[in-house]
Design an enzyme around this catalytic site. Structure first.
Site, PDB file in Angstrom:
ATOM      1  N   ASP A  16       0.833  -1.207   0.000  1.00  6.99           N
ATOM      2  CA  ASP A  16       0.000   0.000   0.000  1.00  6.99           C
ATOM      3  C   ASP A  16       0.870   1.261   0.000  1.00  6.99           C
ATOM      4  O   ASP A  16       1.993   1.251   0.494  1.00  6.99           O
ATOM      5  CB  ASP A  16      -0.912  -0.023   1.239  1.00  6.99           C
ATOM      6  CG  ASP A  16      -2.076   0.945   1.100  1.00  6.99           C
ATOM      7  OD1 ASP A  16      -2.367   1.387  -0.037  1.00  6.99           O
ATOM      8  OD2 ASP A  16      -2.693   1.265   2.131  1.00  6.99           O
ATOM      9  N   ASN A  39     -11.065  -2.458  -5.328  1.00  8.50           N
ATOM     10  CA  ASN A  39     -10.277  -1.485  -6.116  1.00  8.50           C
ATOM     11  C   ASN A  39     -10.925  -1.144  -7.468  1.00  8.50           C
ATOM     12  O   ASN A  39     -10.525  -0.181  -8.111  1.00  8.50           O
ATOM     13  CB  ASN A  39      -8.840  -1.971  -6.331  1.00  8.50           C
ATOM     14  CG  ASN A  39      -7.964  -1.878  -5.091  1.00  8.50           C
ATOM     15  OD1 ASN A  39      -7.058  -2.678  -4.897  1.00  8.50           O
ATOM     16  ND2 ASN A  39      -8.213  -0.905  -4.227  1.00  8.50           N
TER      17      ASN A  39
HETATM   18  C1  IPE Z   1      -5.380  -2.659  -0.175  1.00  6.38           C
HETATM   19  O1  IPE Z   1      -5.039  -1.313  -0.337  1.00  6.38           O
HETATM   20  C2  IPE Z   1      -5.356  -3.348  -1.508  1.00  6.38           C
HETATM   21  C3  IPE Z   1      -4.052  -3.522  -2.117  1.00  6.38           C
HETATM   22  C4  IPE Z   1      -2.911  -3.181  -1.595  1.00  6.38           C
HETATM   23  C5  IPE Z   1      -4.046  -4.155  -3.393  1.00  6.38           C
HETATM   24  P1  IPE Z   1      -6.167  -0.183  -0.488  1.00  6.38           P
HETATM   25  O2  IPE Z   1      -5.445   1.092  -0.669  1.00  6.38           O
HETATM   26  O3  IPE Z   1      -7.139  -0.571  -1.529  1.00  6.38           O
HETATM   27  O4  IPE Z   1      -6.911  -0.267   0.927  1.00  6.38           O
HETATM   28  P2  IPE Z   1      -7.745   0.833   1.717  1.00  6.38           P
HETATM   29  O5  IPE Z   1      -8.730   1.411   0.747  1.00  6.38           O
HETATM   30  O6  IPE Z   1      -6.792   1.859   2.199  1.00  6.38           O
HETATM   31  O7  IPE Z   1      -8.371   0.086   2.843  1.00  6.38           O
HETATM   32  C1  IPE Z   2      -1.581   0.202  -3.360  1.00  2.00           C
HETATM   33  O1  IPE Z   2      -1.318   1.570  -3.413  1.00  2.00           O
HETATM   34  C2  IPE Z   2      -1.800  -0.385  -4.739  1.00  2.00           C
HETATM   35  C3  IPE Z   2      -3.191  -0.780  -5.009  1.00  2.00           C
HETATM   36  C4  IPE Z   2      -4.179  -0.744  -4.166  1.00  2.00           C
HETATM   37  C5  IPE Z   2      -3.466  -1.258  -6.351  1.00  2.00           C
HETATM   38  P1  IPE Z   2      -2.491   2.614  -3.432  1.00  2.00           P
HETATM   39  O2  IPE Z   2      -2.874   2.877  -4.841  1.00  2.00           O
HETATM   40  O3  IPE Z   2      -3.604   2.180  -2.558  1.00  2.00           O
HETATM   41  O4  IPE Z   2      -1.790   3.902  -2.837  1.00  2.00           O
HETATM   42  P2  IPE Z   2      -2.394   4.917  -1.789  1.00  2.00           P
HETATM   43  O5  IPE Z   2      -2.890   4.107  -0.631  1.00  2.00           O
HETATM   44  O6  IPE Z   2      -3.509   5.629  -2.485  1.00  2.00           O
HETATM   45  O7  IPE Z   2      -1.265   5.806  -1.431  1.00  2.00           O
HETATM   46 MG    MG Z   3      -4.033   2.444  -0.613  1.00  6.36          MG
END
Ligand code: IPE
Ligand code: IPE
Ligand code: MG
Length: 249
Positions: free
Chosen positions: A29, A77
């Protein structure tokens, strides 16, 4: 899928080889925030995140950890802007195609878990051929959770079991934890010993809800594109300081 890195090539001496986690899971993340901090579009964070994953896979292999499971795309997502979702889908496809040769050379067995049928057809085809090509590779089991949701996984297991009961292949009193686990995507993989989440968020976000029942959790503020061997070293060091009781004394 393997990036070159020279620092910490060997298992650091303060880690105990006998007590390494067998299976590490990671919630990758913070890609978007990493990009934002640098004034870049979010997709650049995802692009850089691939390098972190390649480096972690190589590190697990170098240090003798047999299984790595990475959360790449959650069932929630899809709610992101279409541009970002499309970029991620084509990134997964491109990386798979580019890295297959190296995964073969490095003896990596790659598997995808999640509701794969909802992914673009061309990505499904790439996934299928990578899984087939690497199925007999033995050095490390590398599992990528894509369109994965822990609740969805549990529901589909329930459905599969119910269908067996309906067909008379199974009696309700035969349903126990072992049978249930065999209907999860991760059957034969085992539960993660250590579950890492980057970017400081202290939640599971629907990842491995069943399997993480007794996983040791490690959260770092580091954003995923900056996660490196030093960070992984700290995570395993922390893991080795823990006393896993599993409810006992
Ligand atoms: C969790 O991260 C999913 C992945 C890392 C693929 P998110 O960014 O989607 O999670 P939330 O929304 O902060 O809970
Ligand atoms: C994790 O990084 C990757 C996926 C969930 C695909 P994020 O895209 O959630 O990055 P932040 O949390 O918005 O910084
Ligand atoms: Mg994230």
């Amino acid at each position: 899928m393997i990036a070159k890195q020279t620092a910490l090539q060997q298992l650091p001496p303060d880690l105990d080889r006998e007590r390494l986690p067998n299976h590490v899971a990671v919630i990758m993340d913070g890609n978007g925030r990493w990009a934002k901090q640098k004034g870049l579009p979010r997709i650049m964070g995802h692009q850089r995140g691939v390098d972190s994953l390649k480096a972690l896979l190589r590190c697990c292999k170098d240090w003798g950890i047999g299984a790595l499971t990475a959360y790449a795309f959650s069932s929630e997502n899809w709610g992101r802007p279409l541009d970002e979702v499309n970029f991620l889908m084509s990134l997964f496809e491109r990386v798979l195609r580019q890295e297959l040769k190296e995964m073969m050379a490095e003896n990596v067995q790659i598997r995808f878990v999640g509701n794969l049928e909802a992914l673009p057809k061309s990505l499904q085809a790439e996934i299928e051929s990578a899984m087939t090509a690497t199925r007999n590779n033995k050095d490390i089991k590398f599992t990528v959770a894509t369109n994965y949701g822990g609740r969805q996984e549990i529901v589909q297991a329930c459905r599969a079991i119910a269908e067996k009961v309906q067909r008379g292949q199974l009696q309700p009193d035969q349903i126990d934890e072992i049978l249930f686990e065999r209907h999860l995507y991760t059957a034969d993989l085992g539960d993660p010993d250590l579950l890492i989440r980057t970017s400081g968020e202290m939640r599971l976000s629907n990842f491995l809800l069943w399997q993480a029942a007794y996983s040791e959790l490690y959260v770092t503020d580091t954003l995923w594109p900056d996660f490196d061997r030093e960070e992984f070293h700290r995570a395993i060091y922390s893991y080795q300081q823990r006393h896993r009781r599993f409810g006992k004394l």
